[in-house]
Design a protein around this motif. Structure first.
Motif, PDB file in Angstrom:
ATOM      1  N   GLY A 166      -1.769  -2.013  -5.547  1.00 50.78           N
ATOM      2  CA  GLY A 166      -2.587  -2.838  -4.675  1.00 50.78           C
ATOM      3  C   GLY A 166      -3.837  -2.109  -4.230  1.00 50.78           C
ATOM      4  O   GLY A 166      -4.292  -1.177  -4.892  1.00 50.78           O
ATOM      5  N   PRO A 167      -4.412  -2.508  -3.095  1.00 42.31           N
ATOM      6  CA  PRO A 167      -5.668  -1.904  -2.625  1.00 42.31           C
ATOM      7  C   PRO A 167      -5.546  -0.400  -2.400  1.00 42.31           C
ATOM      8  O   PRO A 167      -4.486   0.108  -2.041  1.00 42.31           O
TER       9      PRO A 167
ATOM     10  N   VAL B 171      -3.635   6.115 -13.113  1.00 47.90           N
ATOM     11  CA  VAL B 171      -3.840   4.749 -12.664  1.00 47.90           C
ATOM     12  C   VAL B 171      -5.140   4.247 -13.276  1.00 47.90           C
ATOM     13  O   VAL B 171      -6.122   4.995 -13.386  1.00 47.90           O
ATOM     14  N   ILE B 172      -5.140   2.981 -13.701  1.00 47.05           N
ATOM     15  CA  ILE B 172      -6.297   2.363 -14.336  1.00 47.05           C
ATOM     16  C   ILE B 172      -6.681   1.136 -13.525  1.00 47.05           C
ATOM     17  O   ILE B 172      -5.806   0.336 -13.157  1.00 47.05           O
ATOM     18  N   PRO B 173      -7.971   0.941 -13.218  1.00 48.14           N
ATOM     19  CA  PRO B 173      -8.380  -0.261 -12.485  1.00 48.14           C
ATOM     20  C   PRO B 173      -7.965  -1.538 -13.191  1.00 48.14           C
ATOM     21  O   PRO B 173      -7.826  -1.574 -14.422  1.00 48.14           O
TER      22      PRO B 173
ATOM     23  N   PHE C  42      -4.376   8.858  -4.401  1.00 51.50           N
ATOM     24  CA  PHE C  42      -4.331   8.467  -5.804  1.00 51.50           C
ATOM     25  C   PHE C  42      -4.485   6.969  -6.059  1.00 51.50           C
ATOM     26  O   PHE C  42      -5.206   6.564  -6.963  1.00 51.50           O
ATOM     27  N   PRO C  43      -3.837   6.077  -5.304  1.00 52.20           N
ATOM     28  CA  PRO C  43      -3.795   4.671  -5.707  1.00 52.20           C
ATOM     29  C   PRO C  43      -5.155   3.985  -5.720  1.00 52.20           C
ATOM     30  O   PRO C  43      -6.064   4.310  -4.954  1.00 52.20           O
ATOM     31  N   MET C  44      -5.258   3.000  -6.581  1.00 50.43           N
ATOM     32  CA  MET C  44      -6.371   2.061  -6.628  1.00 50.43           C
ATOM     33  C   MET C  44      -5.834   0.760  -7.223  1.00 50.43           C
ATOM     34  O   MET C  44      -4.795   0.773  -7.892  1.00 50.43           O
TER      35      MET C  44
ATOM     36  N   GLY D  15       0.802  -1.208   0.000  1.00 54.39           N
ATOM     37  CA  GLY D  15       0.000   0.000   0.000  1.00 54.39           C
ATOM     38  C   GLY D  15       0.838   1.263   0.000  1.00 54.39           C
ATOM     39  O   GLY D  15       2.034   1.256  -0.304  1.00 54.39           O
ATOM     40  N   SER D  16       0.221   2.384   0.372  1.00 54.68           N
ATOM     41  CA  SER D  16       0.869   3.690   0.274  1.00 54.68           C
ATOM     42  C   SER D  16       1.346   4.190   1.637  1.00 54.68           C
ATOM     43  O   SER D  16       1.170   3.538   2.668  1.00 54.68           O
ATOM     44  N   PHE D  17       1.970   5.343   1.631  1.00 56.97           N
ATOM     45  CA  PHE D  17       2.674   5.878   2.800  1.00 56.97           C
ATOM     46  C   PHE D  17       1.759   6.041   4.006  1.00 56.97           C
ATOM     47  O   PHE D  17       2.145   5.769   5.138  1.00 56.97           O
ATOM     48  N   GLY D  18       0.524   6.476   3.772  1.00 56.72           N
ATOM     49  CA  GLY D  18      -0.396   6.735   4.875  1.00 56.72           C
ATOM     50  C   GLY D  18      -0.695   5.527   5.723  1.00 56.72           C
ATOM     51  O   GLY D  18      -1.076   5.661   6.898  1.00 56.72           O
TER      52      GLY D  18
END
Length: 448
Positions: free
Chosen positions: A353-354, A320-322, A362-364, A123-126
């Motif tokens: 990832g999730p 980003v594309i699903p 941003f991520p998905m 996952g991301s930084f958060g």
């Protein structure tokens, strides 16, 4: 001080009133229009405030707590990831998530909810932030975390600095056995083969990223090299490195001394570079050892590499594309770029990832493509508008930390949790004193 300011890509360049506080208590939002700015490594106008105030956090860079037993660190928002790495790596720890440069601030990493080569795994930084100290206009300082003031926390993580001024951040770290990575490359002659590499469990690794030759077309469309790696264990190191596994060799300093002329990055030159780079990286078939700086931050080894794009600068386009439509969308994106002959020698594809809990993160789940594109081409923004529409059609979005030209209408179609975020923003900053050029361009946060 009133001065022209630009981000790393040198576009846009705007005149702002700069403040450089020495202590967090001087980091005051008691002005009509203000935004915080770290080390200026974003690629757009998120840390700019045209004709407004910009508070530079570079001197707010103190580490207040580091527990080397538990791997917990608390530091001011202005400290750079590079400074953190210099402290934690020799003690057997690493950042849980890192972007492609170590010269960003801790506060900027939170505000952009940065992701790295391990997003598909971690996952991301958060996800690794324990708590945030936040200065709110007219309300003083508050602490927030996933359990205390969670709405404020998740509006701030990925919130582009628009919920308040980030003070201190507490972060938990990743244990490592050395300062090295064992890496391996897998060449792909086209996009279909590259996607097969990503989905092959035998080629998966905690850290994966692919370089793409985005000027290749036809049967070679999307050819590239998947680069996979993991933190090296002691028994994977060369014998001579095992006695001091956290010591790194002295790096060779390279630099781009001046802004290069626009013709240097024309399609012919970039195509020749891409061919040579593909051949060189494709030869690395066997596992090899690299120090963490060269694996995670290859461009940081070249000072002022942004000067390669000349005085006009460049834009970075990252979308980003699903998962379901990722291959089809990436094929269409690369076909558009290749046919337009907009040259980019920095093009990377990553698996995501999730999605995180950040309201504007941003991520998905899917794939993300990032391109650096020179502003030497006058029709570039028309191409990017067309790419935006293609991304929206496939349910994707553009990364705000890399954006300098997205429209407000496109933003609303890409970020479905915007209204939820705006509700929190209005509670924290009802007069909308915390604002930026990005906020005004996208008409978010109620900015005038």
């Amino acid at each position: 001080m009133i001065a022209p300011v630009a981000s790393w890509n040198n576009y846009p360049r705007q005149v702002c009133t700069l403040h450089r506080p020495e202590r967090y208590r001087e980091f005051s939002p008691d002005v009509e229009s203000a935004i915080a700015r770290g080390l200026g490594r974003s690629y757009g106008d998120a840390a700019l405030n045209d004709c407004g105030h910009v508070f530079l956090s570079e001197r707010l860079n103190r580490i207040s707590v580091f527990d080397p037993e538990r791997g917990v660190l608390r530091a001011e928002a202005g400290v750079s990831l590079d400074d953190l790495l210099r402290v934690i790596v020799p003690r057997g720890w690493f950042l849980p998530v890192t972007p492609g440069t170590r010269f960003v601030s801790l506060g900027g990493a939170v505000a952009s909810d940065v992701h790295g080569k391990n997003h598909h795994c971690d996952g991301s930084f958060g996800n690794y932030v324990n708590s945030i100290q936040l200065a709110i206009p007219g309300a003083g300082t508050i602490d927030c975390s996933p359990t205390a003031n969670p709405e404020t926390f998740w509006a701030t993580v990925g919130g582009m600095g628009l919920t308040g001024f980030i003070g201190e951040v507490e972060l938990h770290l990743r244990p490592i056995s050395s300062a090295y990575v064992q890496a391996r490359h897998y060449a792909a002659t086209n996009l279909e083969e590259l996607f097969r590499h990503f989905s092959d469990p035998d080629r998966d690794a905690p850290y994966t990223v692919a370089w793409i030759d985005c000027l290749s077309a036809g049967k070679r469309l999307g050819r590239g090299v998947l680069m996979a790696g993991h933190h090296a264990a002691l028994d994977e190191l060369p014998v001579e490195a095992r006695a001091k596994p956290y010591d790194l060799p002295a790096g060779r300093a390279l630099s781009v001394p001046v802004n290069l002329p626009a013709w240097v990055l024309n399609p012919t030159c970039v195509s020749l570079f891409n061919g040579a780079y593909f051949a060189a990286q494709a030869r690395k078939r066997a596992p090899f050892i690299a120090d963490y700086r060269s694996f995670f931050y290859p461009l940081d080894n070249i000072s002022h590499w942004n000067r390669m794009y000349g005085t006009r600068g460049f834009v970075q386009y990252q979308c980003v594309i699903p998962q379901a439509g990722a291959f089809d969308a990436m094929r269409k994106l690369l076909e558009r770029i290749a046919s337009s002959r907009h040259a980019s020698f920095l093009a990377v594809l990553k698996r995501m990832g999730p999605a995180g809990n950040g309201m504007l993160s941003f991520p998905m789940p899917g794939y993300t493509l990032a391109l650096d594109l020179s502003l030497r081409d006058p029709d570039l923004f028309k191409l990017l508008d067309a790419l935006d529409e293609l991304v929206i059609q496939h349910g994707g979005r553009v990364y705000l930390a890399k954006d300098a030209r997205l429209s407000a209408a496109s933003f609303r179609r890409m970020y479905p949790r915007y209204e939820e975020w705006l509700t929190v923003k209005n509670k924290l900053d009802p007069q909308h004193r915390i604002t930026s050029s990005l906020a005004r361009r996208l008409d978010i946060g109620g900015a005038a």
